[in-house]
Scaffold this motif. Structure first.
Motif, PDB file in Angstrom:
ATOM      1  N   ILE A  10      -4.236  61.739 -19.094  1.00  0.00           N
ATOM      2  CA  ILE A  10      -3.445  61.012 -18.102  1.00  0.00           C
ATOM      3  C   ILE A  10      -4.121  59.686 -17.819  1.00  0.00           C
ATOM      4  O   ILE A  10      -5.313  59.509 -18.035  1.00  0.00           O
ATOM      5  CB  ILE A  10      -3.306  61.804 -16.800  1.00  0.00           C
ATOM      6  CG1 ILE A  10      -4.704  61.998 -16.165  1.00  0.00           C
ATOM      7  CG2 ILE A  10      -2.654  63.133 -17.018  1.00  0.00           C
ATOM      8  CD1 ILE A  10      -4.641  62.484 -14.757  1.00  0.00           C
ATOM      9  N   PHE A  12      -4.276  56.697 -14.603  1.00  0.00           N
ATOM     10  CA  PHE A  12      -4.077  56.659 -13.165  1.00  0.00           C
ATOM     11  C   PHE A  12      -3.133  55.525 -12.765  1.00  0.00           C
ATOM     12  O   PHE A  12      -3.031  55.175 -11.615  1.00  0.00           O
ATOM     13  CB  PHE A  12      -5.425  56.515 -12.468  1.00  0.00           C
ATOM     14  CG  PHE A  12      -6.346  57.639 -12.801  1.00  0.00           C
ATOM     15  CD1 PHE A  12      -6.112  58.897 -12.266  1.00  0.00           C
ATOM     16  CD2 PHE A  12      -7.411  57.462 -13.665  1.00  0.00           C
ATOM     17  CE1 PHE A  12      -6.954  59.956 -12.565  1.00  0.00           C
ATOM     18  CE2 PHE A  12      -8.240  58.520 -13.964  1.00  0.00           C
ATOM     19  CZ  PHE A  12      -8.024  59.760 -13.429  1.00  0.00           C
ATOM     20  N   LYS A  15       2.688  57.771 -15.087  1.00  0.00           N
ATOM     21  CA  LYS A  15       2.887  59.209 -15.177  1.00  0.00           C
ATOM     22  C   LYS A  15       3.582  59.580 -16.475  1.00  0.00           C
ATOM     23  O   LYS A  15       4.225  60.617 -16.567  1.00  0.00           O
ATOM     24  CB  LYS A  15       3.696  59.711 -13.982  1.00  0.00           C
ATOM     25  CG  LYS A  15       2.893  59.703 -12.693  1.00  0.00           C
ATOM     26  CD  LYS A  15       3.576  60.525 -11.640  1.00  0.00           C
ATOM     27  CE  LYS A  15       2.705  60.635 -10.393  1.00  0.00           C
ATOM     28  NZ  LYS A  15       3.275  61.502  -9.366  1.00  0.00           N
ATOM     29  N   ASP A 272       2.402  71.434 -13.668  1.00  0.00           N
ATOM     30  CA  ASP A 272       1.842  70.113 -13.960  1.00  0.00           C
ATOM     31  C   ASP A 272       2.444  69.525 -15.221  1.00  0.00           C
ATOM     32  O   ASP A 272       2.621  68.305 -15.332  1.00  0.00           O
ATOM     33  CB  ASP A 272       0.322  70.216 -14.093  1.00  0.00           C
ATOM     34  CG  ASP A 272      -0.313  68.866 -14.340  1.00  0.00           C
ATOM     35  OD1 ASP A 272      -0.090  67.939 -13.530  1.00  0.00           O
ATOM     36  OD2 ASP A 272      -1.028  68.725 -15.350  1.00  0.00           O
ATOM     37  N   ILE A 276       3.636  66.317 -14.019  1.00  0.00           N
ATOM     38  CA  ILE A 276       2.343  65.611 -14.040  1.00  0.00           C
ATOM     39  C   ILE A 276       1.878  65.370 -12.601  1.00  0.00           C
ATOM     40  O   ILE A 276       1.686  64.244 -12.147  1.00  0.00           O
ATOM     41  CB  ILE A 276       2.430  64.284 -14.818  1.00  0.00           C
ATOM     42  CG1 ILE A 276       3.131  64.500 -16.152  1.00  0.00           C
ATOM     43  CG2 ILE A 276       1.029  63.724 -15.069  1.00  0.00           C
ATOM     44  CD1 ILE A 276       2.410  65.441 -17.085  1.00  0.00           C
ATOM     45  N   THR A 279      -3.262  64.152 -10.977  1.00  0.00           N
ATOM     46  CA  THR A 279      -3.698  62.862 -11.528  1.00  0.00           C
ATOM     47  C   THR A 279      -5.146  62.546 -11.180  1.00  0.00           C
ATOM     48  O   THR A 279      -5.651  61.493 -11.565  1.00  0.00           O
ATOM     49  CB  THR A 279      -2.797  61.734 -11.002  1.00  0.00           C
ATOM     50  OG1 THR A 279      -2.827  61.734  -9.566  1.00  0.00           O
ATOM     51  CG2 THR A 279      -1.359  61.932 -11.466  1.00  0.00           C
TER      52      THR A 279
END
Length: 357
Positions: A10, A12, A15, A272, A276, A279
């Motif tokens: 991932i 930041f 998404k 998740d 998602i 994070t």
């Protein structure tokens, strides 16, 4: 397993779903925004190998003893016998994969692409077959004790039915493991064997199927069957019913204790995968470590199955003593005390002897 399955990298700042080939991403957070997971890799290298080898050694002894007992001392006469033998074989095949995953955790990249797919498929096939066979044992005990008349009426066809049921279990396990074969691959850069789903929806469905077939279905079957058995036993006027109820409590308790934590983590990962929602880098790392710990605990069931489903029975213990005497481990054969449990028919005692007596 050591190849922490199916995680996504991932950033930041976005998404977007981006599946990776490994959970052990080793990038600089400050420069790239990706989560550095070297701590997870280090934990896996130190924790999993000794744990896997310990589970392998403990589980292989008990399950091989069951196969030996059936081969030399005990004839297969009931559905429980067929299921217990298949369960022992499934446990043995499952346990035999653990040393390879332990080596993969230490060295990484020991599989090629085909071996990665094959190893993960074998692992899943035997995992699902073990869980489904536990459900079959629960149903068989329910029929033998609660539906004793029906059990007597079908005695002539009992072995055929049990063999056909076992075949259905193995075929179902193969079908449930197909996603592992289709989506697993060896990532040479990350030196890991991982399951990489093409999109988040497929990943979520895969998790949902695993939790449903690997926990909720067998757990529901066990709760229903053993609740009815306890109700039936409480009506029996015998001291041995209390021992039988304790055995049932142990069977259900061990299943919940070993399987519930891991499946709870799988549910979190499924949620998740869809949204998602996680994070935070540290949360991701904690989730990966929790996955390893809870999955390892789930593997303990293969060590405990022989104790819960076979050696609790008088017949199995008696045959084990014969083996020990044959190897000179003991001088005299101790004759087990015969059970005084009285159910509604003799066939119940015969069918469930390895469980209650």
């Amino acid at each position: 397993m050591s190849r922490v399955d199916d995680s996504q990298s991932i950033t930041f700042t976005t998404k977007d779903y981006s599946p990776d080939y490994s959970n052990y991403l080793d990038y600089d957070e400050e420069s790239s925004g990706l989560c550095r997971k070297s701590e997870v890799r280090q934990f896996v290298q130190y924790f999993l190998p000794p744990f896997y080898f310990t589970v392998f050694l403990l589980g292989i002894v008990g399950n091989i003893l069951i196969v030996v007992l059936y081969a030399y001392y005990k004839r297969i006469k009931t559905m429980t016998d067929v299921y217990l033998l298949n369960l022992a074989i499934a446990d043995i095949l499952f346990l035999c994969t653990l040393p390879f995953w332990a080596l993969e955790a230490i060295f990484g990249g020991i599989f090629g692409n085909f071996l990665c797919k094959t190893a993960k498929s074998i692992y899943k096939i035997n995992f699902f077959s073990c869980i489904l066979l536990l459900s079959c044992i629960s149903i068989d005990r329910y029929i033998a004790i609660v539906k004793a008349v029906k059990a007597r009426a079908s005695k002539k066809k009992i072995l055929l039915r049990s063999k056909l049921t076992s075949l259905v279990v193995w075929v179902s396990a193969v079908l449930l493991s197909l996603p592992e074969f289709c989506f697993s691959l060896q990532d040479e850069a990350q030196r890991s064997c991982s399951t990489v789903y093409p999109e988040k929806t497929v990943k979520a469905i895969g998790f949902a199927v695993q939790v449903t077939a690997g926990f909720f279905l067998p757990f529901s079957v066990m709760i229903f069957c053993y609740s009815m058995i306890i109700w039936k036993l409480l009506q029996a006027k015998t001291f041995q019913k209390h021992r039988a109820i304790k055995v049932i409590g142990a069977v259900v308790g061990v299943f919940v204790t070993t399987q519930l934590p891991y499946n709870s983590i799988i549910i979190v990962k499924a949620m998740d995968a869809i949204n998602i929602t996680i994070t935070d880098c540290q949360t991701l790392k904690n989730l990966d470590i929790a996955t390893q710990i809870t999955e390892s605990i789930a593997f303990l069931h293969s060590c405990l199955n022989p104790l819960l489903y076979a050696f609790v029975g008088v017949t199995f213990r008696k045959d084990l003593l014969k083996i020990l005497k044959g190897f000179g481990c003991i001088r005299t054969l101790i004759k087990p005390q015969q059970s005084t449990l009285k159910l509604s028919s003799p066939s119940q005692t015969e069918t469930t002897g390895s469980f209650l007596l």
